[in-house]
Design a protein around this motif. Structure first.
Motif, PDB file in Angstrom:
ATOM      1  N   ILE A  74       0.845  -1.202   0.000  1.00  0.00           N
ATOM      2  CA  ILE A  74       0.000   0.000   0.000  1.00  0.00           C
ATOM      3  C   ILE A  74       0.875   1.245   0.000  1.00  0.00           C
ATOM      4  CG2 ILE A  74      -1.655   1.350   1.352  1.00  0.00           C
ATOM      5  CD1 ILE A  74      -2.860  -1.339   2.286  1.00  0.00           C
ATOM      6  N   ARG A  75       1.866   1.260   0.878  1.00  0.00           N
ATOM      7  CA  ARG A  75       2.785   2.401   0.967  1.00  0.00           C
ATOM      8  C   ARG A  75       3.530   2.597  -0.355  1.00  0.00           C
ATOM      9  NH1 ARG A  75       5.659   4.585   5.482  1.00  0.00           N
ATOM     10  NH2 ARG A  75       6.948   6.315   4.758  1.00  0.00           N
ATOM     11  N   GLN A  76       3.971   1.522  -0.953  1.00  0.00           N
ATOM     12  CA  GLN A  76       4.752   1.626  -2.185  1.00  0.00           C
ATOM     13  C   GLN A  76       3.913   2.159  -3.343  1.00  0.00           C
ATOM     14  OE1 GLN A  76       6.357  -2.361  -2.545  1.00  0.00           O
ATOM     15  NE2 GLN A  76       8.214  -1.816  -1.433  1.00  0.00           N
ATOM     16  N   VAL A  77       2.704   1.661  -3.500  1.00  0.00           N
ATOM     17  CA  VAL A  77       1.854   2.086  -4.628  1.00  0.00           C
ATOM     18  C   VAL A  77       1.498   3.556  -4.537  1.00  0.00           C
ATOM     19  CG1 VAL A  77      -0.455   1.839  -5.634  1.00  0.00           C
ATOM     20  CG2 VAL A  77       0.934  -0.186  -5.165  1.00  0.00           C
ATOM     21  N   PHE A  78       1.192   4.035  -3.336  1.00  0.00           N
ATOM     22  CA  PHE A  78       0.712   5.408  -3.192  1.00  0.00           C
ATOM     23  C   PHE A  78       1.812   6.412  -2.852  1.00  0.00           C
ATOM     24  CE2 PHE A  78      -3.378   3.111  -2.302  1.00  0.00           C
ATOM     25  CZ  PHE A  78      -4.044   3.579  -3.440  1.00  0.00           C
ATOM     26  N   SER A  79       3.061   5.977  -2.898  1.00  0.00           N
ATOM     27  CA  SER A  79       4.181   6.891  -2.636  1.00  0.00           C
ATOM     28  C   SER A  79       4.939   7.258  -3.897  1.00  0.00           C
ATOM     29  CB  SER A  79       5.142   6.262  -1.612  1.00  0.00           C
ATOM     30  OG  SER A  79       4.512   6.083  -0.369  1.00  0.00           O
ATOM     31  N   GLU A  80       4.352   7.012  -5.044  1.00  0.00           N
ATOM     32  CA  GLU A  80       5.010   7.355  -6.302  1.00  0.00           C
ATOM     33  C   GLU A  80       5.221   8.870  -6.395  1.00  0.00           C
ATOM     34  OE1 GLU A  80       6.318   5.587  -8.720  1.00  0.00           O
ATOM     35  OE2 GLU A  80       5.807   3.638  -7.854  1.00  0.00           O
ATOM     36  N   LYS A  81       6.378   9.253  -6.889  1.00  0.00           N
ATOM     37  CA  LYS A  81       6.750  10.669  -6.966  1.00  0.00           C
ATOM     38  C   LYS A  81       5.729  11.496  -7.739  1.00  0.00           C
ATOM     39  CE  LYS A  81      10.541  13.688  -8.473  1.00  0.00           C
ATOM     40  NZ  LYS A  81      11.834  13.733  -9.193  1.00  0.00           N
ATOM     41  N   TRP A  82       5.230  10.962  -8.861  1.00  0.00           N
ATOM     42  CA  TRP A  82       4.307  11.729  -9.691  1.00  0.00           C
ATOM     43  C   TRP A  82       3.002  12.024  -8.963  1.00  0.00           C
ATOM     44  CZ3 TRP A  82      -0.627  10.458 -10.958  1.00  0.00           C
ATOM     45  CH2 TRP A  82      -1.016   9.112 -10.864  1.00  0.00           C
ATOM     46  N   MET A  83       2.584  11.120  -8.087  1.00  0.00           N
ATOM     47  CA  MET A  83       1.329  11.322  -7.349  1.00  0.00           C
ATOM     48  C   MET A  83       1.422  12.549  -6.440  1.00  0.00           C
ATOM     49  SD  MET A  83       0.070   7.529  -6.195  1.00  0.00           S
ATOM     50  CE  MET A  83      -0.606   6.367  -7.381  1.00  0.00           C
ATOM     51  N   TYR A  84       2.527  12.642  -5.747  1.00  0.00           N
ATOM     52  CA  TYR A  84       2.708  13.777  -4.836  1.00  0.00           C
ATOM     53  C   TYR A  84       2.908  15.072  -5.622  1.00  0.00           C
ATOM     54  CZ  TYR A  84       4.383  16.481  -0.843  1.00  0.00           C
ATOM     55  OH  TYR A  84       4.522  17.432   0.138  1.00  0.00           O
ATOM     56  N   GLU A  85       3.671  15.008  -6.715  1.00  0.00           N
ATOM     57  CA  GLU A  85       3.885  16.203  -7.547  1.00  0.00           C
ATOM     58  C   GLU A  85       2.569  16.722  -8.109  1.00  0.00           C
ATOM     59  OE1 GLU A  85       6.722  15.045 -10.484  1.00  0.00           O
ATOM     60  OE2 GLU A  85       8.458  15.342  -9.142  1.00  0.00           O
ATOM     61  N   LEU A  86       1.728  15.821  -8.596  1.00  0.00           N
ATOM     62  CA  LEU A  86       0.430  16.243  -9.143  1.00  0.00           C
ATOM     63  C   LEU A  86      -0.446  16.832  -8.043  1.00  0.00           C
ATOM     64  CD1 LEU A  86      -1.627  16.419 -11.437  1.00  0.00           C
ATOM     65  CD2 LEU A  86      -2.288  14.049 -10.925  1.00  0.00           C
ATOM     66  N   TYR A  87      -0.431  16.213  -6.884  1.00  0.00           N
ATOM     67  CA  TYR A  87      -1.193  16.731  -5.746  1.00  0.00           C
ATOM     68  C   TYR A  87      -0.781  18.168  -5.421  1.00  0.00           C
ATOM     69  CZ  TYR A  87      -2.276  17.446  -0.789  1.00  0.00           C
ATOM     70  OH  TYR A  87      -2.691  17.968   0.410  1.00  0.00           O
ATOM     71  N   LEU A  88       0.527  18.438  -5.405  1.00  0.00           N
ATOM     72  CA  LEU A  88       0.996  19.798  -5.107  1.00  0.00           C
ATOM     73  C   LEU A  88       0.609  20.780  -6.209  1.00  0.00           C
ATOM     74  CD1 LEU A  88       4.558  19.195  -3.595  1.00  0.00           C
ATOM     75  CD2 LEU A  88       2.425  19.716  -2.382  1.00  0.00           C
ATOM     76  N   MET A  89       0.584  20.328  -7.448  1.00  0.00           N
ATOM     77  CA  MET A  89       0.124  21.193  -8.539  1.00  0.00           C
ATOM     78  C   MET A  89      -1.335  21.586  -8.315  1.00  0.00           C
ATOM     79  SD  MET A  89       1.910  19.172 -11.736  1.00  0.00           S
ATOM     80  CE  MET A  89       1.414  20.263 -13.075  1.00  0.00           C
ATOM     81  N   ILE A  90      -2.130  20.644  -7.852  1.00  0.00           N
ATOM     82  CA  ILE A  90      -3.558  20.883  -7.637  1.00  0.00           C
ATOM     83  C   ILE A  90      -3.801  21.809  -6.449  1.00  0.00           C
ATOM     84  CG2 ILE A  90      -5.683  19.706  -6.896  1.00  0.00           C
ATOM     85  CD1 ILE A  90      -4.701  17.356  -8.736  1.00  0.00           C
ATOM     86  N   THR A  91      -2.964  21.697  -5.415  1.00  0.00           N
ATOM     87  CA  THR A  91      -3.149  22.522  -4.214  1.00  0.00           C
ATOM     88  C   THR A  91      -2.382  23.838  -4.268  1.00  0.00           C
ATOM     89  OG1 THR A  91      -1.296  21.483  -3.061  1.00  0.00           O
ATOM     90  CG2 THR A  91      -3.477  20.472  -2.782  1.00  0.00           C
ATOM     91  N   GLY A  92      -1.693  24.101  -5.375  1.00  0.00           N
ATOM     92  CA  GLY A  92      -0.903  25.327  -5.466  1.00  0.00           C
ATOM     93  C   GLY A  92       0.383  25.258  -4.682  1.00  0.00           C
ATOM     94  N   GLY A  93       0.903  24.034  -4.515  1.00  0.00           N
ATOM     95  CA  GLY A  93       2.200  23.873  -3.861  1.00  0.00           C
ATOM     96  C   GLY A  93       2.141  23.649  -2.373  1.00  0.00           C
ATOM     97  N   GLU A  94       0.950  23.511  -1.810  1.00  0.00           N
ATOM     98  CA  GLU A  94       0.811  23.368  -0.363  1.00  0.00           C
ATOM     99  C   GLU A  94       0.364  21.959  -0.002  1.00  0.00           C
ATOM    100  OE1 GLU A  94      -1.802  25.354   3.299  1.00  0.00           O
ATOM    101  OE2 GLU A  94      -1.877  26.217   1.285  1.00  0.00           O
ATOM    102  N   ASP A  95       1.106  21.302   0.869  1.00  0.00           N
ATOM    103  CA  ASP A  95       0.715  19.983   1.356  1.00  0.00           C
ATOM    104  C   ASP A  95      -0.299  20.174   2.481  1.00  0.00           C
ATOM    105  OD1 ASP A  95       0.410  17.465   2.455  1.00  0.00           O
ATOM    106  OD2 ASP A  95       2.509  16.913   2.195  1.00  0.00           O
ATOM    107  N   ARG A  96      -1.556  19.949   2.168  1.00  0.00           N
ATOM    108  CA  ARG A  96      -2.633  20.138   3.153  1.00  0.00           C
ATOM    109  C   ARG A  96      -3.053  18.817   3.803  1.00  0.00           C
ATOM    110  NH1 ARG A  96      -5.806  23.871  -1.238  1.00  0.00           N
ATOM    111  NH2 ARG A  96      -4.328  25.601  -1.206  1.00  0.00           N
ATOM    112  N   GLY A  97      -2.365  17.746   3.439  1.00  0.00           N
ATOM    113  CA  GLY A  97      -2.692  16.450   4.036  1.00  0.00           C
ATOM    114  C   GLY A  97      -2.596  15.320   3.047  1.00  0.00           C
ATOM    115  N   TYR A  98      -1.398  15.188   2.425  1.00  0.00           N
ATOM    116  CA  TYR A  98      -1.205  14.072   1.500  1.00  0.00           C
ATOM    117  C   TYR A  98      -1.151  12.771   2.302  1.00  0.00           C
ATOM    118  CZ  TYR A  98       0.428  11.141  -2.280  1.00  0.00           C
ATOM    119  OH  TYR A  98       0.505  10.155  -3.232  1.00  0.00           O
ATOM    120  N   GLY A  99      -1.866  11.760   1.816  1.00  0.00           N
ATOM    121  CA  GLY A  99      -1.854  10.460   2.489  1.00  0.00           C
ATOM    122  C   GLY A  99      -2.648  10.446   3.772  1.00  0.00           C
ATOM    123  N   LYS A 100      -3.642  11.320   3.888  1.00  0.00           N
ATOM    124  CA  LYS A 100      -4.390  11.475   5.135  1.00  0.00           C
ATOM    125  C   LYS A 100      -4.995  10.158   5.617  1.00  0.00           C
ATOM    126  CE  LYS A 100      -6.253  13.837   8.490  1.00  0.00           C
ATOM    127  NZ  LYS A 100      -5.419  14.435   9.542  1.00  0.00           N
TER     128      LYS A 100
END
Length: 228
Positions: A74-100
């Protein structure tokens, strides 16, 4: 409505454009072979040891992504670099709770009665979600359904609903019940896809889980909730 479908080598820029425009996209055959089987086995294990029984089967309302060990599927699948990068693009660069939180469902019992997430709705807490099918899912086997492009009006409804109350459980978010005039004029798209499909979506989009309507069908899914 044809939901934009990418391959694994798509760029985050392409995905970001789809997220802005439609609020949802798919990656076909995101997981295959051993990685898919490893995730499936781990999700079933977590459901067995930490899940709860509910009407259609078993559900996991789970921990933060960091609660799973580095070698956990579970950790490996959802820790892909592109997932976090896309999330930050969507939030405007702010980590508001990735992997909550990690949620999973294994629905294998036929049911005519909707669970709360079976109603078309927007989430009370806005998230960007990564959602993986771990079984082949057809319409009568509990297909996830969504209204592409509805994240724009959904954001407005979400904001207005929270202005009316400070209590989570009182936020009106079910479209058929709370906004019937909107429900009459929208088209809902079921996502019938094989195991290994990844669905990424903005939870301000109107969406719902499906019911298992045929004996022998199952719905095994896992999703990562990221606050936005």
């Amino acid at each position: 409505f044809m939901i934009k479908t990418f391959t694994k080598d798509a760029s985050t820029e392409e995905m970001y454009e789809a997220a802005l425009e439609d609020g949802v996209f798919l990656i076909e055959r995101y997981l295959e072979g051993e990685p898919l089987e490893a995730l499936r086995k781990e999700v079933l294990r977590q459901l067995r040891i930490k899940g709860i029984n509910y009407r259609p089967g078993r559900a996991l309302r789970g921990s933060h992504l960091k609660a799973y060990g580095n070698n956990n599927a579970i950790r490996q699948v959802f820790s892909e670099k592109w997932m976090y990068e896309l999330y930050l693009m969507i939030t405007g660069g702010e980590d508001r709770g990735y992997g909550k939180s990690i949620y999973a469902n294994h629905d294998y019992l036929m049911s005519a009665e909707l669970e709360r997430n079976g109603w078309l709705h927007f989430d009370r807490n806005s998230c960007w979600k990564y959602f993986v099918y771990l079984s082949d899912i057809e319409k009568d086997g509990g297909a996830f359904s969504i209204v592409p492009g509805s994240h724009k009006i959904g954001k407005t409804l979400h904001t207005e609903a929270w202005k009316l109350t400070k209590y989570y459980n009182d936020v009106k978010n079910r479209i058929e019940i709370d906004y019937p005039e909107i429900y009459e004029n929208i088209a809902v798209t079921p996502i019938e896809m094989p195991a290994g499909t990844l669905i990424a979506f903005d939870t301000n989009c109107f969406h719902r889980g499906g019911l298992v309507l045929k004996e022998g069908k199952e719905r095994l899914v896992v999703r990562l909730n990221n606050f936005k």
